[in-house]
Design an enzyme around this catalytic site. Sequence first.
Site, PDB file in Angstrom:
ATOM      1  N   GLU A  53     -10.328  13.935   6.481  1.00 22.12           N
ATOM      2  CA  GLU A  53      -9.316  12.898   6.266  1.00 22.12           C
ATOM      3  C   GLU A  53      -9.509  11.773   7.273  1.00 22.12           C
ATOM      4  OE1 GLU A  53      -4.480  12.497   5.783  1.00 22.12           O
ATOM      5  OE2 GLU A  53      -5.280  14.036   7.108  1.00 22.12           O
TER       6      GLU A  53
ATOM      7  N   GLU B 272       4.648  19.221   6.032  1.00 23.98           N
ATOM      8  CA  GLU B 272       3.852  18.312   5.198  1.00 23.98           C
ATOM      9  C   GLU B 272       2.673  17.877   6.057  1.00 23.98           C
ATOM     10  OE1 GLU B 272       2.091  15.300   4.252  1.00 23.98           O
ATOM     11  OE2 GLU B 272       3.892  14.073   4.107  1.00 23.98           O
TER      12      GLU B 272
ATOM     13  N   LYS C  15      12.672  14.608  17.190  1.00 23.79           N
ATOM     14  CA  LYS C  15      11.644  14.174  18.143  1.00 23.79           C
ATOM     15  C   LYS C  15      10.645  13.287  17.413  1.00 23.79           C
ATOM     16  CE  LYS C  15       7.602  15.191  20.751  1.00 23.79           C
ATOM     17  NZ  LYS C  15       6.981  14.018  20.082  1.00 23.79           N
TER      18      LYS C  15
ATOM     19  N   CYS D  59      -0.193   9.829   4.322  1.00 21.47           N
ATOM     20  CA  CYS D  59      -0.674  11.199   4.061  1.00 21.47           C
ATOM     21  C   CYS D  59      -1.226  11.332   2.649  1.00 21.47           C
ATOM     22  CB  CYS D  59       0.458  12.202   4.275  1.00 21.47           C
ATOM     23  SG  CYS D  59       1.018  12.307   5.990  1.00 21.47           S
TER      24      CYS D  59
END
Length: 471
Positions: free
Chosen positions: A374, A243, A170, A277
Amino acid sequence: MQTVSTIFINGQPVEGGREPFPVNNPATGEAFAQCPAATPEQVDEAVAAAQAAFKTFQHTPDAELKAMLHRIADLIDANADELARVVTLEQGKPLALAQMEVGAAAGWTRYTADLEVPVKVIEDSETRLAELHHKPLGVVGSITPWNWPLMIAVWHIMPAIRTGNTVVSKPSSLTPFSTLKLVELINQVVPAGVINIVTGEGGIGRAMTSHQDINKIVFTGSTPTGQDIMRKSADNLKRLTLELGGNDASIVLPGTDLDKIAQGIFQTAFLNMGQTCAALKRLYVHEDQYDEMCAKLVELASEQVVGSGLEEGVTFGPVQNKAQLDLVAELVDDARAQGGRVLCGGEAQQGNGFFYPPTIVAGVSNGVRLVDEEQFGPALPIIAYSTVEEALAMANDNVNGLGGSVWGDDIEQARAVATRLESGTAWINNHAEVLPHCPFGGSKMSGVGIEFGEEGLLEYTQPQLLSISRG
């Protein structure tokens, strides 16, 4: 407007069960294509197809699995131009960077193909032979993000197939087309049902994470979503590789030659417009070199050409979506309100598209949102420190722990500091570098599990001890 009307279930193109949804080009802010939308019932069909295929696929000889992945890599190469253009249209990155992503996807697939699934001899004595084997888990659910849509799909899917699992994929609804094309290519190689793909929102991801017949979820994305996946996976104890968010800190040691490192720091902070990331997201610089470091990074930022990724000469594309653009702007505005000095950038560009120039913010420290949270976009806070101990304390004062780095002329000093970073990876004079043979994963709230290399491959397997009595 281009329309892609099919998902893939059991090796066949299938129309989505819901109305197609638009996918925007972030360089224009307008839809460039319609994507099929699956239903939860089609998730069930995809899982059933993968489960049926697994019954025989799990017994595929190792040499055949390797050959399949090499053929897939060849198809990625053969379709590289189309894949790169699709990545740029849906994600926004400059075409040259998209071409690098496609090339890396093919190379990563070939490396994964040649990995060995080890058999470890635990005991070989007169009385017993004990061997640790690794068997495939079953159906793997892959849920991928929008920042590196093709590359991360490869990271999820290829080790699953290499170890004899079957897959339901997905992709993000913001960037579905490169993964749809990838799955179309894979289906030219593997048996029907081995790789399936469903697109859309409206409960599709939740249907996967709570599905009783999915044996593992591999997810790359935000920490809150990862936490939700972990909760929903409890009923059948799904194996998980998550992750998650990163807010990577970087420390420049006192006395470092800044001319040698400025380019590397800029590139690893603003890689993919900061939408990576493990990008460098917080930079700690000694007070004696603080102004000089700021000036060098501002100079590099001023050299970037911001624009559509399909335009010649563009080096810096848009933020992928409006929500992320708004978050970056909000964090920079908050830093400015807290006394931060915006040295360059700091304002979204007017007009169409989600453009935000590379932004350097000075005069901030821990406790300001741009440092603590972040940003996942083109804004870098630079924080002054007086001692290395202070820098380490500030770097580690965060719930995230994906990566971190130390930059300096004295490698042994840098090594000593890097080993004290609370991060899954600690780079020295580099950042954000991920390699197919080097295990990669996060600490603290940045995830669970390992990707890449033998360690990452084995996350798609169930250990089984084979104990043979010789007595």
